[in-house]
Each structure stands twice: as structure tokens, then as C-alpha cells.
Design a protein around this motif. Structure first.
Motif, short mmCIF file in Angstrom:
data_model
loop_
_atom_site.label_atom_id
_atom_site.label_comp_id
_atom_site.label_asym_id
_atom_site.label_seq_id
_atom_site.Cartn_x
_atom_site.Cartn_y
_atom_site.Cartn_z
N LEU A 199 23.16 36.18 52.45
CA LEU A 199 24.52 35.91 52.93
C LEU A 199 24.47 35.77 54.44
N ALA A 200 25.09 34.71 54.95
CA ALA A 200 25.08 34.46 56.38
C ALA A 200 26.43 33.94 56.82
N GLN A 201 26.73 34.15 58.07
CA GLN A 201 27.95 33.59 58.63
C GLN A 201 27.68 32.19 59.15
N ALA A 202 28.68 31.38 59.19
CA ALA A 202 28.54 30.02 59.71
C ALA A 202 28.00 30.07 61.13
N GLY A 203 27.07 29.17 61.39
CA GLY A 203 26.52 29.06 62.73
C GLY A 203 25.20 29.76 62.94
N VAL A 204 24.85 30.67 62.03
CA VAL A 204 23.59 31.38 62.22
C VAL A 204 22.46 30.65 61.51
N GLY A 221 -0.24 17.05 54.23
CA GLY A 221 -0.78 17.53 55.50
C GLY A 221 0.27 18.00 56.48
N GLY A 222 1.53 17.73 56.16
CA GLY A 222 2.62 18.14 57.04
C GLY A 222 2.98 17.12 58.10
N GLY A 223 2.29 15.99 58.12
CA GLY A 223 2.54 15.01 59.17
C GLY A 223 3.77 14.16 58.95
N SER A 224 4.28 14.17 57.74
CA SER A 224 5.45 13.36 57.44
C SER A 224 6.52 14.22 56.80
N THR A 225 7.69 14.21 57.38
CA THR A 225 8.82 14.96 56.83
C THR A 225 10.01 14.04 56.68
N TYR A 226 10.90 14.42 55.80
CA TYR A 226 12.12 13.63 55.57
C TYR A 226 13.24 14.59 55.25
N LEU A 227 14.39 14.37 55.87
CA LEU A 227 15.52 15.26 55.70
C LEU A 227 16.74 14.47 55.22
N ALA A 228 17.52 15.07 54.38
CA ALA A 228 18.78 14.47 53.98
C ALA A 228 19.70 14.36 55.19
N ASN A 229 20.55 13.35 55.18
CA ASN A 229 21.46 13.15 56.32
C ASN A 229 22.34 14.36 56.57
N SER A 230 22.69 15.05 55.50
CA SER A 230 23.60 16.19 55.62
C SER A 230 22.99 17.36 56.38
N VAL A 231 21.68 17.40 56.50
CA VAL A 231 21.02 18.52 57.19
C VAL A 231 20.19 18.07 58.38
N LYS A 232 20.11 16.79 58.59
CA LYS A 232 19.30 16.27 59.70
C LYS A 232 19.84 16.81 61.03
N GLY A 233 18.93 17.27 61.86
CA GLY A 233 19.33 17.84 63.13
C GLY A 233 19.62 19.33 63.06
N ARG A 234 19.72 19.87 61.85
CA ARG A 234 19.97 21.31 61.68
C ARG A 234 18.83 22.03 60.97
N LEU A 260 11.71 26.35 55.11
CA LEU A 260 12.90 25.58 55.44
C LEU A 260 13.70 26.41 56.44
N GLN A 261 13.63 26.00 57.69
CA GLN A 261 14.41 26.67 58.72
C GLN A 261 15.78 26.02 58.76
N MET A 262 16.80 26.82 58.53
CA MET A 262 18.17 26.30 58.44
C MET A 262 18.97 26.86 59.62
N ASN A 263 19.32 25.97 60.52
CA ASN A 263 20.07 26.35 61.72
C ASN A 263 21.51 25.87 61.61
N SER A 264 22.36 26.47 62.39
CA SER A 264 23.78 26.06 62.43
C SER A 264 24.35 25.93 61.03
N LEU A 265 24.17 26.95 60.24
CA LEU A 265 24.61 26.90 58.85
C LEU A 265 26.11 26.67 58.74
N LYS A 266 26.49 25.95 57.69
CA LYS A 266 27.88 25.64 57.40
C LYS A 266 28.22 26.16 56.00
N PRO A 267 29.49 26.42 55.75
CA PRO A 267 29.86 26.86 54.40
C PRO A 267 29.43 25.87 53.32
N GLU A 268 29.41 24.60 53.63
CA GLU A 268 28.99 23.60 52.64
C GLU A 268 27.50 23.64 52.34
N ASP A 269 26.74 24.43 53.08
CA ASP A 269 25.33 24.64 52.77
C ASP A 269 25.14 25.68 51.65
#
Length: 123
Positions: free
Chosen positions: A10-15, A53-66, A80-89
Motif C-alpha cells: 500500500l502506497a500513497q500517490a506520489g511515492v 541482456g537488458g539493453g533493450s527496454t520498452y514501457l507502456a505509454n501510461s507508465v513511461k517517464g515514471r 520494476l521501479q515505480m515512481n510518482s505512483l498514481k491511484p490508477e496504478d
């Protein structure tokens, strides 16, 4: 190969939260790995993937940048490091593995699955 996901909670939004997926039975470096999530009443959706090998990653648009996906093959673990969490996550997060070397965002293309870890984000 067996997958074990951990790190949800359980986390608060933003953490931030970091999920881990540890493999056993076969080295994780053999597999193209992904993270998916499923919220109640919704389809399982792609979150992120990483090449062997870890050299190629791909992120969904909804989480890109976070979110950031990474792997440590020496530890047979992906993260999976999840930053700036939102309730929709809020969802159950699953790690998955596939034995072929190209990207797929379709959960049906993955061969092995972990048991899932719940992430709940409150506003």
C-alpha cells in the motif's frame, strides 16, 4: 522456470515502490521478461519489458517517464521501479517470461508467470 514476484504493498500517490521478480529453475538471462498488471474488472495490460541482456527496454505509454524496468542476471532478478505512483496504478502486478528474443506486449505470448503482487495506491 518459476517466477516469484515481491515488493507490492500500500502506497500513497506520489511515492515510489520497487517490485522484484526472482526466477528459479533456469537462469533469468535465458528469457525476455515483462511486467503486466491487472486491475479488478479489467484486462491484463502490458507495463514493461526488457531483453535478455537488458539493453533493450520498452514501457507502456501510461507508465513511461515514471517506471523503470531493469534486470540483474547475476541475481536472477528483474525489477520494476515505480515512481510518482498514481491511484490508477492500483492493480495486481505480474512478472512473466518468454523464451524468444523479440518484444511482445501481448500477455498471451508469455510462457511463464509469477503469482502476482498487489499494489494499491491511495490518493
Amino acid at each position: 522456470v518459476q517466477l516469484q514476484a515481491s515488493g507490492g504493498g500500500l502506497a500513497q500517490a506520489g511515492v515510489s515502490l520497487t517490485l522484484a521478480c526472482t526466477t528459479s529453475g533456469r537462469t533469468v538471462s535465458s528469457y525476455f521478461m515483462g511486467w503486466f498488471r491487472q486491475a479488478p474488472g479489467k484486462e491484463r495490460e502490458f507495463v514493461a519489458s526488457i531483453s535478455q541482456g537488458g539493453g533493450s527496454t520498452y514501457l507502456a505509454n501510461s507508465v513511461k517517464g515514471r517506471f523503470i524496468i531493469s534486470r540483474d542476471n547475476a541475481k536472477n532478478t528483474i525489477y520494476l521501479q515505480m515512481n510518482s505512483l498514481k491511484p490508477e496504478d492500483t492493480a495486481v502486478y505480474y512478472c512473466a517470461a518468454r523464451g524468444v528474443s523479440y518484444l511482445s506486449t501481448n500477455w498471451r505470448d508469455y510462457d511463464y508467470w509469477g503469482q502476482g503482487t498487489q499494489v494499491t495506491v491511495s490518493s
